[in-house]
Design a protein around this motif. Structure first.
Motif, PDB file in Angstrom:
ATOM      1  N   SER A 125       0.828  -1.210   0.000  1.00  0.00           N
ATOM      2  CA  SER A 125       0.000   0.000   0.000  1.00  0.00           C
ATOM      3  C   SER A 125       0.860   1.256   0.000  1.00  0.00           C
ATOM      4  CB  SER A 125      -0.936   0.000   1.213  1.00  0.00           C
ATOM      5  OG  SER A 125      -0.214   0.151   2.421  1.00  0.00           O
ATOM      6  N   THR A 126       2.055   1.156   0.568  1.00  0.00           N
ATOM      7  CA  THR A 126       2.975   2.298   0.577  1.00  0.00           C
ATOM      8  C   THR A 126       3.596   2.510  -0.794  1.00  0.00           C
ATOM      9  OG1 THR A 126       3.506   1.986   2.913  1.00  0.00           O
ATOM     10  CG2 THR A 126       5.088   3.230   1.584  1.00  0.00           C
ATOM     11  N   TYR A 127       4.138   1.456  -1.380  1.00  0.00           N
ATOM     12  CA  TYR A 127       4.858   1.595  -2.646  1.00  0.00           C
ATOM     13  C   TYR A 127       3.935   1.717  -3.855  1.00  0.00           C
ATOM     14  CZ  TYR A 127       9.162   0.601  -0.172  1.00  0.00           C
ATOM     15  OH  TYR A 127      10.240   0.674   0.681  1.00  0.00           O
ATOM     16  N   LEU A 128       2.702   1.245  -3.728  1.00  0.00           N
ATOM     17  CA  LEU A 128       1.776   1.314  -4.863  1.00  0.00           C
ATOM     18  C   LEU A 128       0.713   2.383  -4.660  1.00  0.00           C
ATOM     19  CD1 LEU A 128       1.310  -2.490  -5.634  1.00  0.00           C
ATOM     20  CD2 LEU A 128       2.864  -0.860  -6.721  1.00  0.00           C
ATOM     21  N   ALA A 129       0.947   3.282  -3.712  1.00  0.00           N
ATOM     22  CA  ALA A 129       0.012   4.390  -3.507  1.00  0.00           C
ATOM     23  C   ALA A 129      -0.105   5.178  -4.816  1.00  0.00           C
ATOM     24  CB  ALA A 129       0.508   5.290  -2.383  1.00  0.00           C
ATOM     25  N   GLY A 130      -1.319   5.459  -5.225  1.00  0.00           N
ATOM     26  CA  GLY A 130      -1.518   6.182  -6.483  1.00  0.00           C
ATOM     27  C   GLY A 130      -1.850   5.274  -7.641  1.00  0.00           C
ATOM     28  N   TYR A 131      -1.670   3.965  -7.469  1.00  0.00           N
ATOM     29  CA  TYR A 131      -2.027   3.010  -8.514  1.00  0.00           C
ATOM     30  C   TYR A 131      -3.296   2.271  -8.117  1.00  0.00           C
ATOM     31  CZ  TYR A 131       2.669   3.953 -10.205  1.00  0.00           C
ATOM     32  OH  TYR A 131       3.797   4.583 -10.671  1.00  0.00           O
ATOM     33  N   THR A 132      -3.998   1.773  -9.104  1.00  0.00           N
ATOM     34  CA  THR A 132      -5.258   1.074  -8.853  1.00  0.00           C
ATOM     35  C   THR A 132      -5.004  -0.415  -8.715  1.00  0.00           C
ATOM     36  OG1 THR A 132      -6.478   2.731 -10.135  1.00  0.00           O
ATOM     37  CG2 THR A 132      -7.574   0.624  -9.728  1.00  0.00           C
ATOM     38  N   TYR A 133      -5.321  -0.945  -7.552  1.00  0.00           N
ATOM     39  CA  TYR A 133      -5.171  -2.388  -7.368  1.00  0.00           C
ATOM     40  C   TYR A 133      -6.137  -2.875  -6.298  1.00  0.00           C
ATOM     41  CZ  TYR A 133      -2.520  -1.728  -2.994  1.00  0.00           C
ATOM     42  OH  TYR A 133      -2.141  -1.405  -1.713  1.00  0.00           O
ATOM     43  N   ARG A 134      -6.400  -4.191  -6.333  1.00  0.00           N
ATOM     44  CA  ARG A 134      -7.232  -4.834  -5.318  1.00  0.00           C
ATOM     45  C   ARG A 134      -6.359  -5.728  -4.464  1.00  0.00           C
ATOM     46  NH1 ARG A 134     -13.341  -6.160  -6.680  1.00  0.00           N
ATOM     47  NH2 ARG A 134     -13.068  -6.866  -4.542  1.00  0.00           N
ATOM     48  N   ALA A 135      -6.723  -5.852  -3.196  1.00  0.00           N
ATOM     49  CA  ALA A 135      -5.976  -6.729  -2.285  1.00  0.00           C
ATOM     50  C   ALA A 135      -6.849  -7.050  -1.096  1.00  0.00           C
ATOM     51  CB  ALA A 135      -4.682  -6.062  -1.832  1.00  0.00           C
ATOM     52  N   ASP A 136      -6.505  -8.109  -0.409  1.00  0.00           N
ATOM     53  CA  ASP A 136      -7.163  -8.467   0.840  1.00  0.00           C
ATOM     54  C   ASP A 136      -6.075  -8.533   1.907  1.00  0.00           C
ATOM     55  OD1 ASP A 136      -8.039 -10.544   2.969  1.00  0.00           O
ATOM     56  OD2 ASP A 136      -9.902 -10.118   1.891  1.00  0.00           O
ATOM     57  N   PRO A 137      -6.288  -7.948   3.074  1.00  0.00           N
ATOM     58  CA  PRO A 137      -5.223  -7.927   4.089  1.00  0.00           C
ATOM     59  C   PRO A 137      -4.769  -9.306   4.535  1.00  0.00           C
ATOM     60  CG  PRO A 137      -7.329  -7.184   5.007  1.00  0.00           C
ATOM     61  CD  PRO A 137      -7.481  -7.213   3.525  1.00  0.00           C
ATOM     62  N   GLY A 138      -5.600 -10.323   4.373  1.00  0.00           N
ATOM     63  CA  GLY A 138      -5.201 -11.667   4.774  1.00  0.00           C
ATOM     64  C   GLY A 138      -4.566 -12.471   3.665  1.00  0.00           C
ATOM     65  N   GLY A 139      -4.562 -11.917   2.454  1.00  0.00           N
ATOM     66  CA  GLY A 139      -4.029 -12.646   1.302  1.00  0.00           C
ATOM     67  C   GLY A 139      -2.628 -12.226   0.949  1.00  0.00           C
ATOM     68  N   TYR A 140      -2.055 -12.914  -0.017  1.00  0.00           N
ATOM     69  CA  TYR A 140      -0.672 -12.597  -0.389  1.00  0.00           C
ATOM     70  C   TYR A 140      -0.519 -12.364  -1.893  1.00  0.00           C
ATOM     71  CZ  TYR A 140      -1.085 -17.696  -0.753  1.00  0.00           C
ATOM     72  OH  TYR A 140      -1.529 -18.959  -1.014  1.00  0.00           O
ATOM     73  N   HIS A 141      -1.628 -12.028  -2.560  1.00  0.00           N
ATOM     74  CA  HIS A 141      -1.496 -11.590  -3.944  1.00  0.00           C
ATOM     75  C   HIS A 141      -2.297 -10.311  -4.160  1.00  0.00           C
ATOM     76  CE1 HIS A 141      -5.191 -14.095  -4.311  1.00  0.00           C
ATOM     77  NE2 HIS A 141      -5.493 -13.348  -5.358  1.00  0.00           N
ATOM     78  N   LEU A 142      -1.946  -9.586  -5.212  1.00  0.00           N
ATOM     79  CA  LEU A 142      -2.587  -8.321  -5.567  1.00  0.00           C
ATOM     80  C   LEU A 142      -3.085  -8.418  -7.006  1.00  0.00           C
ATOM     81  CD1 LEU A 142       0.290  -5.856  -4.537  1.00  0.00           C
ATOM     82  CD2 LEU A 142      -1.527  -6.687  -3.052  1.00  0.00           C
ATOM     83  N   TRP A 143      -4.092  -7.600  -7.307  1.00  0.00           N
ATOM     84  CA  TRP A 143      -4.580  -7.499  -8.688  1.00  0.00           C
ATOM     85  C   TRP A 143      -4.395  -6.051  -9.110  1.00  0.00           C
ATOM     86  CZ3 TRP A 143      -5.124 -10.324 -12.663  1.00  0.00           C
ATOM     87  CH2 TRP A 143      -6.014 -10.032 -13.693  1.00  0.00           C
ATOM     88  N   LEU A 144      -3.353  -5.813  -9.908  1.00  0.00           N
ATOM     89  CA  LEU A 144      -2.914  -4.459 -10.257  1.00  0.00           C
ATOM     90  C   LEU A 144      -3.345  -4.093 -11.670  1.00  0.00           C
ATOM     91  CD1 LEU A 144      -1.078  -1.914  -9.666  1.00  0.00           C
ATOM     92  CD2 LEU A 144       0.772  -3.234 -10.732  1.00  0.00           C
ATOM     93  N   SER A 145      -4.114  -3.017 -11.793  1.00  0.00           N
ATOM     94  CA  SER A 145      -4.464  -2.488 -13.112  1.00  0.00           C
ATOM     95  C   SER A 145      -3.286  -1.674 -13.628  1.00  0.00           C
ATOM     96  CB  SER A 145      -5.714  -1.597 -13.014  1.00  0.00           C
ATOM     97  OG  SER A 145      -6.830  -2.344 -12.595  1.00  0.00           O
ATOM     98  N   LEU A 146      -2.857  -1.960 -14.848  1.00  0.00           N
ATOM     99  CA  LEU A 146      -1.702  -1.239 -15.393  1.00  0.00           C
ATOM    100  C   LEU A 146      -2.079   0.194 -15.737  1.00  0.00           C
ATOM    101  CD1 LEU A 146      -0.008  -3.861 -17.755  1.00  0.00           C
ATOM    102  CD2 LEU A 146       0.781  -3.047 -15.540  1.00  0.00           C
ATOM    103  N   PRO A 147      -1.275   1.151 -15.319  1.00  0.00           N
ATOM    104  CA  PRO A 147      -1.544   2.553 -15.673  1.00  0.00           C
ATOM    105  C   PRO A 147      -1.379   2.763 -17.165  1.00  0.00           C
ATOM    106  CG  PRO A 147       0.606   2.342 -14.609  1.00  0.00           C
ATOM    107  CD  PRO A 147      -0.072   1.004 -14.484  1.00  0.00           C
ATOM    108  N   LYS A 148      -2.106   3.721 -17.700  1.00  0.00           N
ATOM    109  CA  LYS A 148      -2.063   3.973 -19.147  1.00  0.00           C
ATOM    110  C   LYS A 148      -0.682   4.421 -19.608  1.00  0.00           C
ATOM    111  CE  LYS A 148      -6.973   5.056 -19.564  1.00  0.00           C
ATOM    112  NZ  LYS A 148      -7.992   6.062 -19.953  1.00  0.00           N
ATOM    113  N   LEU A 149       0.116   4.964 -18.690  1.00  0.00           N
ATOM    114  CA  LEU A 149       1.456   5.398 -19.059  1.00  0.00           C
ATOM    115  C   LEU A 149       2.331   4.226 -19.491  1.00  0.00           C
ATOM    116  CD1 LEU A 149       2.215   8.051 -16.282  1.00  0.00           C
ATOM    117  CD2 LEU A 149       1.747   8.465 -18.709  1.00  0.00           C
ATOM    118  N   VAL A 150       2.014   3.039 -18.989  1.00  0.00           N
ATOM    119  CA  VAL A 150       2.768   1.852 -19.396  1.00  0.00           C
ATOM    120  C   VAL A 150       2.198   1.389 -20.727  1.00  0.00           C
ATOM    121  CG1 VAL A 150       3.410  -0.507 -18.806  1.00  0.00           C
ATOM    122  CG2 VAL A 150       3.205   1.220 -17.004  1.00  0.00           C
ATOM    123  N   ASN A 151       2.839   1.808 -21.806  1.00  0.00           N
ATOM    124  CA  ASN A 151       2.311   1.598 -23.157  1.00  0.00           C
ATOM    125  C   ASN A 151       2.729   0.234 -23.700  1.00  0.00           C
ATOM    126  OD1 ASN A 151       0.888   2.246 -25.435  1.00  0.00           O
ATOM    127  ND2 ASN A 151       2.606   3.309 -26.408  1.00  0.00           N
TER     128      ASN A 151
END
Length: 467
Positions: free
Chosen positions: A373-399
């Motif tokens: 949550s600290t390093y990905l602040a500003g990016y859109t992603y889903r997570a559960d505090p009890g889990g160990y994977h994230l679902w990160l939407s790629l920003p449009k800047l990453v072409n």
């Protein structure tokens, strides 16, 4: 010759820490590579010599070298010794794993107490058990003692009264193969979410079972869309991963579960409830096996919330007859689950070690989620505090598309999988599943998150890739 480097290791080992000595040996080797004190092709001291220098036993140093090999830091040749790998560099100190980095592996708690509890449980088992009996053929589905332990583990989410509906299987994947084999006989179509565990796609492809994607929203598969498909008369079953969904991390809320269950009841649709991550969640939400027990195959296990090496699954069928039928299919496919594995799982469940490991994993996962949550602040992603994977939407800047980005990240030691791997409707989104368990230590996880954030912030890292 004993060098000052190894003497320094001996001094550092005198400093008390919860991290096991064999892991610290591998850490020392990684550090030596990074600083240049251990150049490529450097021959490490023989095991007994290093053990004497460090004041450790031979077995501990052997495990340390084995861990260093597992991380890709050294090579060993019988009769010649162990050498720093020729391609080792600072990047080699990132977590190299013995499993494919696309696998979603649980975090490993860095606790000597936990490791000691595991070891003691195993020692107690083998000291007391009839070892010869565990080398004989067993009835498929586990002994009465195995099933009792299975019912205890499943009891977090599902109360089971009749052990005749329970099977102990050699892993969730094997259980899914058996259920899908049964469903193939009905020649129907299995409904799945438009994003689904890749294993079920592989199983269906192998068996020739057709999958049909049902659209989903932020609460899970859409009940009206599912009903529309069921009206065709072609649907045999619904496969669902309701807790900490792989890949989106979604836990389907109770209202949506009840709506989906009602559709399945109305059209007599079987449910394959793959609850692999159930133990990681403390939410009191009813399972499909509680809502429509007469239609549900409920599967959970220990590999996704304990460790991937513990290949064991616990299954409850819709009724005794269906469970016996599946038992016959699985016996033909796998003969039986390993009595040794069953006994270890039973021992750890019964003596409380499994619960302690699970709690430690959840605590470590929470810490790593906070890092994310600290390093990905500003990016859109889903997570559960009890889990160990994230679902990160790629920003449009990453072409670049998600497959290329995932490959680029894996080159840097980051466990990333493209949305394409999970897609069932040929409409992949530009997103990644990121595993926080790929890094063995908290420090490695933080380093990976730093690298990820830097690469996302500056799209030049992905320049020149296919669009």
């Amino acid at each position: 010759m004993v060098t000052s480097l190894f003497m320094r290791w001996a001094s550092q080992l005198q400093i008390q820490t919860q991290r096991p000595a064999y892991l610290r040996i591998a850490d020392f080797i990684a550090e030596g590579i990074s600083t240049g004190e251990l150049p490529s092709r450097y021959r490490l001291p023989p095991l007994r010599e290093l053990a004497e220098t460090l004041g450790l036993n031979y077995t501990t140093v052997t495990r340390g070298y084995a861990e260093a090999r597992r991380r890709g830091l050294i090579d060993s040749r019988p009769g010649l010794g162990s050498f720093i790998r020729s391609k080792a560099s600072a990047s080699a100190t990132l977590p190299a794993t013995s499993y494919e980095m696309t696998m979603n592996a649980p975090v490993e708690p860095a606790s000597a107490v936990i490791e000691e509890a595991l070891r003691n449980g195993a020692i107690n088992l083998f000291a007391q058990a009839d070892m010869l009996s565990m080398l004989r053929y067993q009835d498929f589905g586990g002994s009465a003692e195995d099933k009792a332990a299975a019912m205890t583990w499943m009891g977090r989410k599902l109360r089971i009264k009749n052990e005749s509906e329970v099977l102990v299987c050699p892993g969730i994947h094997s259980a899914l193969v058996g259920i899908m084999t049964l469903l193939k006989r009905k020649s129907g179509i299995v409904c799945v979410s438009s994003l689904v565990y890749p294993g079920i796609k592989a199983i269906a492809s192998h068996l020739g079972v057709k999958l049909r994607a049902v659209i989903h929203d932020d609460m899970g598969p859409d009940p009206l869309a599912l009903e529309g498909l069921c009206r065709t008369g072609e649907i045999t079953a619904l496969y669902i991963n309701p807790t900490l969904h792989n890949p989106t991390t979604l836990t389907i809320p109770e209202t949506r579960r009840r709506e989906l269950a009602e559709v399945c009841r109305r059209y007599n649709i079987s449910v394959i409830e793959d609850d692999a991550y159930a133990a990681l969640s403390d939410l009191p939400i009813p399972t499909f096996a509680e809502l429509i027990p007469e239609l549900t195959w409920y599967i959970t296990g220990m590999s996704k919330c304990f460790g991937p090496g513990l290949r064991i699954a616990f299954l409850k069928g819709p009724d005794r007859q269906a469970t016996q039928l599946l038992s016959s299919v699985l016996r033909a496919l796998t003969v039986m689950s390993s009595p040794l594995t069953n006994a270890l799982a039973r021992q750890w469940i019964n003596d409380g070690t499994a619960e302690r490991v699970l709690n430690a994993i959840k605590q470590e996962a929470k810490v790593r989620q906070e890092m994310a949550s600290t390093y990905l602040a500003g990016y859109t992603y889903r997570a559960d505090p009890g889990g160990y994977h994230l679902w990160l939407s790629l920003p449009k800047l990453v072409n670049s598309n998600s497959s290329d980005v995932a490959a680029k990240l894996r080159e840097r030691g980051i466990s990333a999988v493209s949305a394409v791997a999970f897609c069932t409707d040929n409409k992949p989104v530009e997103a990644l599943r990121l595993c926080l368990g790929g890094a063995q230590t908290r420090q490695q996880c933080e380093e990976s998150l730093k690298i990820l954030a830097e690469m996302l912030e500056d799209p030049i890292h992905f320049s020149g890739m296919a669009i």
